[in-house]
Write an enzyme that holds these catalytic residues in place. Structure first.
Site, PDB file in Angstrom:
ATOM      1  N   THR A  97      29.590 101.278   7.086  1.00 56.68           N
ATOM      2  CA  THR A  97      29.146 102.319   8.072  1.00 56.68           C
ATOM      3  C   THR A  97      30.233 102.726   8.909  1.00 56.68           C
ATOM      4  O   THR A  97      30.855 101.977   9.428  1.00 56.68           O
ATOM      5  CB  THR A  97      28.047 101.667   9.167  1.00 56.68           C
ATOM      6  OG1 THR A  97      26.985 101.212   8.316  1.00 56.68           O
ATOM      7  CG2 THR A  97      27.622 102.608   9.949  1.00 56.68           C
ATOM      8  N   LYS A 172      22.843 107.749   8.048  1.00 56.76           N
ATOM      9  CA  LYS A 172      22.800 106.502   8.728  1.00 56.76           C
ATOM     10  C   LYS A 172      22.909 106.527  10.395  1.00 56.76           C
ATOM     11  O   LYS A 172      22.500 105.765  11.052  1.00 56.76           O
ATOM     12  CB  LYS A 172      24.201 105.732   8.169  1.00 56.76           C
ATOM     13  CG  LYS A 172      24.558 104.493   8.939  1.00 56.76           C
ATOM     14  CD  LYS A 172      23.564 103.433   8.348  1.00 56.76           C
ATOM     15  CE  LYS A 172      23.668 101.921   9.152  1.00 56.76           C
ATOM     16  NZ  LYS A 172      22.987 100.676   8.851  1.00 56.76           N
ATOM     17  N   LYS A 240      29.975  99.740  17.573  1.00 54.12           N
ATOM     18  CA  LYS A 240      30.672 100.736  16.695  1.00 54.12           C
ATOM     19  C   LYS A 240      29.926 101.779  16.148  1.00 54.12           C
ATOM     20  O   LYS A 240      30.321 103.004  16.096  1.00 54.12           O
ATOM     21  CB  LYS A 240      31.144  99.774  15.666  1.00 54.12           C
ATOM     22  CG  LYS A 240      31.810 100.550  14.229  1.00 54.12           C
ATOM     23  CD  LYS A 240      32.079  99.660  13.045  1.00 54.12           C
ATOM     24  CE  LYS A 240      30.691  99.098  12.338  1.00 54.12           C
ATOM     25  NZ  LYS A 240      30.299  99.683  11.384  1.00 54.12           N
TER      26      LYS A 240
HETATM   27  N1  LIG Z   1      25.031  92.969   8.755  1.00 49.87           N
HETATM   28  C1  LIG Z   1      24.147  93.910   8.768  1.00 49.87           C
HETATM   29  O1  LIG Z   1      23.141  93.521   8.901  1.00 49.87           O
HETATM   30  C2  LIG Z   1      24.635  95.211   8.385  1.00 49.87           C
HETATM   31  C3  LIG Z   1      23.558  96.229   7.984  1.00 49.87           C
HETATM   32  C4  LIG Z   1      23.942  97.662   7.660  1.00 49.87           C
HETATM   33  C5  LIG Z   1      25.160  97.866   7.739  1.00 49.87           C
HETATM   34  N2  LIG Z   1      26.273  97.063   7.993  1.00 49.87           N
HETATM   35  C6  LIG Z   1      27.494  97.530   7.991  1.00 49.87           C
HETATM   36  O2  LIG Z   1      28.343  96.999   6.666  1.00 49.87           O
HETATM   37  C7  LIG Z   1      29.538  96.817   6.912  1.00 49.87           C
HETATM   38  C8  LIG Z   1      29.926  95.278   6.739  1.00 49.87           C
HETATM   39  O3  LIG Z   1      29.020  94.459   7.663  1.00 49.87           O
HETATM   40  P1  LIG Z   1      28.803  93.112   7.452  1.00 49.87           P
HETATM   41  O4  LIG Z   1      28.076  92.553   8.127  1.00 49.87           O
HETATM   42  O5  LIG Z   1      29.010  92.353   5.751  1.00 49.87           O
HETATM   43  O6  LIG Z   1      30.316  92.522   7.934  1.00 49.87           O
HETATM   44  P2  LIG Z   1      31.147  91.014   8.167  1.00 49.87           P
HETATM   45  O7  LIG Z   1      30.410  90.093   7.471  1.00 49.87           O
HETATM   46  O8  LIG Z   1      31.957  90.933   9.090  1.00 49.87           O
HETATM   47  O9  LIG Z   1      32.204  91.167   6.681  1.00 49.87           O
HETATM   48  C9  LIG Z   1      33.232  92.329   6.818  1.00 49.87           C
HETATM   49  C10 LIG Z   1      34.041  92.122   5.552  1.00 49.87           C
HETATM   50  O10 LIG Z   1      35.028  93.244   5.557  1.00 49.87           O
HETATM   51  C11 LIG Z   1      36.355  92.409   5.208  1.00 49.87           C
HETATM   52  N3  LIG Z   1      37.371  93.205   6.199  1.00 49.87           N
HETATM   53  C12 LIG Z   1      37.292  93.669   7.454  1.00 49.87           C
HETATM   54  N4  LIG Z   1      38.001  94.128   7.818  1.00 49.87           N
HETATM   55  C13 LIG Z   1      39.047  94.167   6.703  1.00 49.87           C
HETATM   56  C14 LIG Z   1      40.448  94.740   6.490  1.00 49.87           C
HETATM   57  N5  LIG Z   1      41.163  95.440   7.527  1.00 49.87           N
HETATM   58  N6  LIG Z   1      41.015  94.642   5.218  1.00 49.87           N
HETATM   59  C15 LIG Z   1      40.265  94.197   4.202  1.00 49.87           C
HETATM   60  N7  LIG Z   1      39.263  93.439   4.380  1.00 49.87           N
HETATM   61  C16 LIG Z   1      38.550  93.560   5.483  1.00 49.87           C
HETATM   62  C17 LIG Z   1      35.954  91.309   5.731  1.00 49.87           C
HETATM   63  O11 LIG Z   1      36.945  90.198   5.329  1.00 49.87           O
HETATM   64  P3  LIG Z   1      37.261  88.890   5.869  1.00 49.87           P
HETATM   65  O12 LIG Z   1      36.403  87.808   5.323  1.00 49.87           O
HETATM   66  O13 LIG Z   1      38.692  88.467   5.303  1.00 49.87           O
HETATM   67  O14 LIG Z   1      37.047  88.785   7.423  1.00 49.87           O
HETATM   68  C18 LIG Z   1      34.418  90.967   5.159  1.00 49.87           C
HETATM   69  O15 LIG Z   1      34.630  90.575   3.846  1.00 49.87           O
HETATM   70  C19 LIG Z   1      29.829  97.162   8.339  1.00 49.87           C
HETATM   71  O16 LIG Z   1      30.198  98.512   8.393  1.00 49.87           O
HETATM   72  C20 LIG Z   1      28.496  97.247   9.139  1.00 49.87           C
HETATM   73  O17 LIG Z   1      28.232  98.030  10.048  1.00 49.87           O
HETATM   74  C21 LIG Z   1      25.834  95.849   8.234  1.00 49.87           C
END
Ligand SMILES: NC(=O)c1ccc[n+]([C@@H]2O[C@H](COP(=O)([O-])OP(=O)(O)OC[C@H]3O[C@@H](n4cnc5c(N)ncnc54)[C@H](OP(=O)(O)O)[C@@H]3O)[C@@H](O)[C@H]2O)c1
Length: 291
Positions: A97, A172, A240
């Site tokens: 997102t 979104k 965010k």
């Molecule tokens: N969680 C939800 O319910 C949900 C629902 C809809 C949409 N989203 C969206 O989906 C996205 C991911 O969410 P999530 O919940 O999966 O987040 P998360 O668990 O924090 O995972 C983030 C991922 O991105 C990687 N990452 C972050 N910064 C990075 C960088 N600078 N370089 C390389 N890799 C990087 C992290 O790697 P590391 O393992 O090394 O930290 C991890 O693999 C976000 O944009 C969020 O808003 C989330």
């Protein structure tokens, strides 16, 4: 079956990449913290790359699901970025997102290399990712969307093209604006029910089938009534997303007064130590106000 790469094995990406492997796609993963990539390969039998570039190399479609605008830039651009490893004619699909602005910027950078770009943010949360039941909102050229749709089906219950590049992220934003308002309303309603001495469960049981019913009401009322927020979609992520929505509202001339207010309520929740709490924790803020 396609040869694909998946960049970002977080709460969402890890199970999404797993569904691709389970469907028989040939999956290479990349994760900044390598231990997670190794664990994923042990569980799903794919391979992993040391950088986004090496993971992306030789694949037809490269998916990403990372954190915010800067995170997405860092996995796409630069000498170790995915675009440097992708050939002309391949496709990049972004599930993060992010803002419409970074989407446009990266789609242009991709186009300079002959790489197609589809923005494809998701809704449905961790449970939707784990169960392969996400809703996916896409922006991109029809032909590019058509190449992605069948592969995305591995983890989606619905996937739809909303327009050209950026239209997925704009859709979104609508989703997040609607959720913010719903959750504040639900929090206020449940708080009043508690103060009035009503049985909160019984109230929801009656009204969820009527005009006020919502996914949030059905899936979050129990934990809200119990004051439990250590799950779900984090307040930090929501802030965010709301910042992206408010910037787009400003650009487009769409007034978002309630969204702006609720964003400040989430700031209060962060100050209460709730940055990682579920977005339904707006009710905890009301509890604090009520004393
Ligand atoms: N969680 C939800 O319910 C949900 C629902 C809809 C949409 N989203 C969206 O989906 C996205 C991911 O969410 P999530 O919940 O999966 O987040 P998360 O668990 O924090 O995972 C983030 C991922 O991105 C990687 N990452 C972050 N910064 C990075 C960088 N600078 N370089 C390389 N890799 C990087 C992290 O790697 P590391 O393992 O090394 O930290 C991890 O693999 C976000 O944009 C969020 O808003 C989330």
């Amino acid at each position: 079956m396609a040869r694909v790469a998946f960049l970002g094995l977080g709460v969402m990406g890890y199970p999404m990449a797993g569904h691709l492997a389970a469907k028989g796609h040939d999956v290479t993963v990349f994760n900044r913290t390598e231990a997670k990539a190794k664990a994923w390969c042990d569980a799903h039998g794919g391979t992993h790359g040391d950088t986004p570039k090496t993971a992306a190399k030789g694949n037809e479609i490269v998916f990403a699901c990372v954190g915010n605008d800067d995170d997405l830039r860092s996995v796409c651009l630069g000498e170790h970025g995915a675009f440097a490893g992708m050939e002309a004619g391949t496709l990049f699909v972004d599930h993060t997102t992010v803002s419409a602005q970074v989407t446009k910027e990266l789609a242009e950078a991709a186009a300079e290399r002959g790489i197609a770009y589809v923005d494809a943010p998701v809704s449905g949360g961790q449970a939707g990712a784990e169960n392969g039941q996400l809703v996916v909102m896409c922006g991109g050229a029809q032909a590019d969307y058509d190449r992605a749709e069948g592969v995305i089906a591995a983890y989606a219950k619905a996937c739809r093209r909303m327009g050209e590049v950026g239209a997925g992220q704009l859709t979104k934003m609508v989703n997040q604006i609607c959720i913010a308002g719903l959750l504040q309303g639900l929090s206020e309603g449940l708080t009043l029910a508690e103060k009035a001495g009503l049985d909160g469960e019984a109230v929801i049981d009656v009204i969820q089938g009527g005009a006020a019913g919502s996914w949030q009401m059905v899936n979050r009322h129990k934990t809200m009534l119990a004051g439990e927020y250590e799950h779900g979609f984090a307040v930090d992520w929501m802030r965010k997303d709301l910042a992206i929505c408010l910037a787009a509202g400003e650009d487009l001339g769409a007034p978002l007064p309630a969204t702006a207010l609720i964003d400040q309520f989430y700031k209060d929740v962060q100050a209460m130590g709730g940055g990682r709490w579920d977005t339904s924790s707006l009710m905890a803020r009301l509890g604090k106000l009520a004393g």
